[in-house]
Design a protein around this motif. Structure first.
Motif, PDB file in Angstrom:
ATOM      1  N   GLU A 267      34.081  44.619  45.752  1.00 18.08           N
ATOM      2  CA  GLU A 267      33.017  45.589  45.573  1.00 18.08           C
ATOM      3  C   GLU A 267      32.270  45.837  46.881  1.00 18.08           C
ATOM      4  OE1 GLU A 267      33.725  46.094  41.455  1.00 18.08           O
ATOM      5  OE2 GLU A 267      32.380  47.191  42.783  1.00 18.08           O
TER       6      GLU A 267
ATOM      7  N   TYR B   2      33.605  39.701  46.173  1.00 17.66           N
ATOM      8  CA  TYR B   2      34.957  39.663  45.626  1.00 17.66           C
ATOM      9  C   TYR B   2      34.993  38.746  44.420  1.00 17.66           C
ATOM     10  CZ  TYR B   2      35.136  35.353  48.377  1.00 17.66           C
ATOM     11  OH  TYR B   2      34.863  34.115  48.914  1.00 17.66           O
ATOM     12  N   SER B   3      35.968  38.979  43.555  1.00 17.54           N
ATOM     13  CA  SER B   3      36.007  38.257  42.288  1.00 17.54           C
ATOM     14  C   SER B   3      36.965  37.055  42.287  1.00 17.54           C
ATOM     15  CB  SER B   3      36.390  39.202  41.157  1.00 17.54           C
ATOM     16  OG  SER B   3      37.697  39.705  41.360  1.00 17.54           O
TER      17      SER B   3
ATOM     18  N   GLN C  42      41.920  41.579  36.517  1.00 14.81           N
ATOM     19  CA  GLN C  42      42.075  42.443  37.673  1.00 14.81           C
ATOM     20  C   GLN C  42      41.118  41.983  38.774  1.00 14.81           C
ATOM     21  OE1 GLN C  42      44.179  44.820  38.252  1.00 14.81           O
ATOM     22  NE2 GLN C  42      43.338  45.707  40.119  1.00 14.81           N
ATOM     23  N   LYS C  43      41.696  41.586  39.918  1.00 14.49           N
ATOM     24  CA  LYS C  43      40.870  41.145  41.028  1.00 14.49           C
ATOM     25  C   LYS C  43      40.114  42.330  41.594  1.00 14.49           C
ATOM     26  CE  LYS C  43      44.192  37.521  42.053  1.00 14.49           C
ATOM     27  NZ  LYS C  43      45.135  37.882  40.979  1.00 14.49           N
ATOM     28  N   GLU C  44      38.820  42.114  41.915  1.00 13.13           N
ATOM     29  CA  GLU C  44      37.979  43.211  42.361  1.00 13.13           C
ATOM     30  C   GLU C  44      37.302  42.884  43.681  1.00 13.13           C
ATOM     31  OE1 GLU C  44      36.736  45.106  38.020  1.00 13.13           O
ATOM     32  OE2 GLU C  44      35.289  43.947  39.178  1.00 13.13           O
TER      33      GLU C  44
END
Lengths: 114, 111
Positions: B5, B25-26, B1-3
């Protein structure tokens, strides 16, 4: 040029009732989106339509259905509303310009499910 | 799941100061990054986008991007009470046209 319009602005439903949220854009955009926004959780994508005739699930599609009626209109349907669907719903549309992908948002629909 | 923050805040700054908002960001493949402003009870509106490493300036706003650190920030110079809002960071996925939004940072500018 109204941009993105949504109806209704506010709605109260009882658990189990159904309703359709309407969205229309007059910017000739190919892509349209439905988001929900809950306190502290930002915008979460429900469904999107990359182009007329196509729809795809987003992050939180359960309990919803969509219809891309034509290039201008994209509706969101709740078949059997639940209290967990109390939220603010935003429709957006976007144009594809290189990497810019700017999304324009409608004014939102505030939904309360009792 | 792309995150994506963001610090939820509230971030409080005095009028005339510089407000600094941050986002990580991931998805390492992400290429485009956006800052939206949302006033209470209103819809998000785009204020900046950036896709090259470095700084991009637009009036009182400066977006900064560091892809190696997966970090994007927004600086607001000469902050005004009218800048008080929630600022949403959004990242375009590497493939496709979807945006992933952070939860937003509440900014309060005190006069």
């Amino acid at each position: 040029n109204a941009g993105v319009t949504q109806t209704p602005k506010f709605q109260v439903l009882k658990t189990g009732q159904s309703m359709t949220l309407q969205c229309a854009q007059d910017m000739n955009h190919n892509s349209m989106y439905w988001y929900r926004q809950d306190p502290g959780m930002g915008l979460r994508l429900i469904y999107y339509s990359a182009s007329e005739g196509t729809t795809d699930k987003g992050e939180v599609p359960n309990g919803y259905n969509v219809s891309r009626l034509n290039k201008r209109e994209f509706s969101l349907r709740l078949e059997s509303a639940a209290p967990s669907q109390t939220s603010v719903y935003f429709c957006a549309s976007s144009e594809h310009v290189l990497r810019q992908e700017t999304q324009y948002f409608g004014p939102g629909t505030r939904l309360l499910v009792l | 799941q792309k995150e994506v923050e963001q610090n939820s805040g509230p971030l409080s700054v005095p009028e005339g100061a510089i407000a600094s908002l941050n986002c990580t960001y991931s998805d390492r493949g992400s290429q485009s990054f956006f800052w939206y402003r949302q006033y209470s009870g209103k819809s998000p509106e785009l204020i900046m986008f950036i896709y090259s490493n470095g700084d991009k300036e637009d009036g009182r706003f400066t977006a900064q991007l560091n892809k190696a650190s997966q970090y994007v920030s927004l600086l607001i110079r000469d902050s005004q009470p009218s800048d008080s809002a929630t600022y949403l960071c959004a990242v375009k996925e590497e493939y496709g046209n979807k945006l992933v939004f952070g939860a937003g940072t509440i900014l309060r500018v005190k006069s």
